[in-house]
Design a protein around this motif. Structure first.
Motif, PDB file in Angstrom:
ATOM      1  N   ASP A 144       7.272  34.472   9.392  1.00 25.67           N
ATOM      2  CA  ASP A 144       7.037  33.099   9.815  1.00 25.67           C
ATOM      3  C   ASP A 144       7.160  33.031  11.334  1.00 25.67           C
ATOM      4  O   ASP A 144       7.443  34.041  11.995  1.00 25.67           O
ATOM      5  CB  ASP A 144       7.967  32.105   9.108  1.00 25.67           C
ATOM      6  N   ARG A 146       8.871  30.820  14.519  1.00 26.65           N
ATOM      7  CA  ARG A 146       9.788  29.789  15.007  1.00 26.65           C
ATOM      8  C   ARG A 146       9.323  29.361  16.397  1.00 26.65           C
ATOM      9  O   ARG A 146       9.202  30.185  17.307  1.00 26.65           O
ATOM     10  CB  ARG A 146      11.216  30.332  15.061  1.00 26.65           C
ATOM     11  N   LEU A 148      10.150  26.694  19.550  1.00 28.14           N
ATOM     12  CA  LEU A 148      11.180  25.836  20.129  1.00 28.14           C
ATOM     13  C   LEU A 148      10.506  24.798  21.017  1.00 28.14           C
ATOM     14  O   LEU A 148       9.825  25.147  21.989  1.00 28.14           O
ATOM     15  CB  LEU A 148      12.177  26.656  20.943  1.00 28.14           C
ATOM     16  N   THR A 157       8.003  30.786  21.443  1.00 26.65           N
ATOM     17  CA  THR A 157       7.720  31.053  20.030  1.00 26.65           C
ATOM     18  C   THR A 157       8.062  32.508  19.748  1.00 26.65           C
ATOM     19  O   THR A 157       8.059  33.350  20.649  1.00 26.65           O
ATOM     20  CB  THR A 157       6.238  30.814  19.666  1.00 26.65           C
ATOM     21  N   ARG A 160       9.271  36.002  12.984  1.00 29.95           N
ATOM     22  CA  ARG A 160      10.498  36.479  12.353  1.00 29.95           C
ATOM     23  C   ARG A 160      10.136  37.170  11.038  1.00 29.95           C
ATOM     24  O   ARG A 160       9.472  36.578  10.187  1.00 29.95           O
ATOM     25  CB  ARG A 160      11.463  35.324  12.091  1.00 29.95           C
ATOM     26  N   ASN A 169      15.693  34.013   8.929  1.00 33.21           N
ATOM     27  CA  ASN A 169      16.584  33.628  10.023  1.00 33.21           C
ATOM     28  C   ASN A 169      17.202  34.865  10.676  1.00 33.21           C
ATOM     29  O   ASN A 169      17.645  35.785   9.983  1.00 33.21           O
ATOM     30  CB  ASN A 169      17.684  32.708   9.501  1.00 33.21           C
ATOM     31  N   ALA A 187       3.458  22.504  16.088  1.00 34.78           N
ATOM     32  CA  ALA A 187       4.869  22.446  16.467  1.00 34.78           C
ATOM     33  C   ALA A 187       5.190  21.129  17.168  1.00 34.78           C
ATOM     34  O   ALA A 187       6.219  20.496  16.895  1.00 34.78           O
ATOM     35  CB  ALA A 187       5.223  23.626  17.364  1.00 34.78           C
ATOM     36  N   GLY A 200      13.675  23.142  16.628  1.00 30.04           N
ATOM     37  CA  GLY A 200      13.139  24.410  16.155  1.00 30.04           C
ATOM     38  C   GLY A 200      12.223  24.148  14.977  1.00 30.04           C
ATOM     39  O   GLY A 200      12.639  23.552  13.982  1.00 30.04           O
ATOM     40  N   ASP A 202       9.687  25.716  12.078  1.00 29.24           N
ATOM     41  CA  ASP A 202       9.325  26.928  11.346  1.00 29.24           C
ATOM     42  C   ASP A 202       7.940  26.763  10.734  1.00 29.24           C
ATOM     43  O   ASP A 202       7.683  25.779  10.028  1.00 29.24           O
ATOM     44  CB  ASP A 202      10.343  27.223  10.246  1.00 29.24           C
TER      45      ASP A 202
END
Length: 206
Positions: A144, A146, A148, A157, A160, A169, A187, A200, A202
């Motif tokens: 995925d 993440r 910010l 970005t 993950r 995570n 986002a 944040g 996802d």
């Protein structure tokens, strides 16, 4: 939060409200509210924190903003939860309040009672009552993203990759890597929907 005189601060950036202990959580909410009333700038605002920690409310806001989300059921009925699993398995079971991937479980083709008991044990510790948030499992590209978002701007970005299972995570063992997929628009829309200054987001790419 220690013994410092927090009233002397100009700004406080909040990273953790102690979501695994309701006493700590509400104590900190009250403290942040009092600091705000004394003129300390709180990031994120308390109302935004409460919204973002409530997955049910987050889902409502994301849907209202027209953002794509997995098919979702939120219920207090184990029968309704079982029906959803039978129709959508495999699917993902999440605590309504939580963060960091804690309590997130993959429910396979048959309704596994041990998953529900584990979930109820976790959520019962948090709030003393059971509610289920179930979502269809989105089998994306194996990772995925993440993003910010700070004050309406995507500042970073990363991708993950899960070490094991479905939780990506970083503190749970996920591996970060450089992201080359543009997710700025979704986002920003997601962050705006929850009215947070530092959010944040996802995203599961397809």
């Amino acid at each position: 939060m220690g013994t410092e005189d927090l009233t002397t601060l100009d700004m406080m950036v909040v990273l953790d409200l102690g979501g695994h202990d309701m006493g700590v959580f509400f104590h900190r909410v009250g403290l942040l509210t009092a600091l705000h009333d004394m003129g300390v700038e709180i990031v994120n605002p308390v109302n935004s924190i409460l919204q973002m920690r409530n997955k049910a409310e987050c889902m409502r806001r994301l849907v209202s903003a027209g953002l794509p989300v997995p098919e979702t059921l939120i219920t207090e009925s184990i029968d309704e939860a079982a029906k959803f699993v039978r129709e959508h398995a495999p699917c993902v079971l999440k605590p309504i309040m939580g963060f960091g991937g804690v309590g997130v479980q993959l429910v396979q083709d048959q309704f596994d009672l041990s998953h529900i008991l584990d979930y109820l044990k976790f959520y019962g510790h948090v709030s003393g009552r059971g509610a289920y948030l179930l979502q269809e499992f989105v089998n994306g590209l194996g990772f995925d993203i993440r993003a910010l978002v700070v004050d309406g701007e995507v500042i970073s970005t990363m991708q993950r990759v899960s070490a094991c299972g479905i939780v990506t995570n970083i503190h749970a063992g996920g591996t970060p890597r450089v992201n080359d997929i543009d997710v700025d628009d979704i986002a920003l829309r997601a962050a705006k929907s929850v009215r947070g200054r530092m959010v944040g987001v996802d995203i599961i790419p397809d």
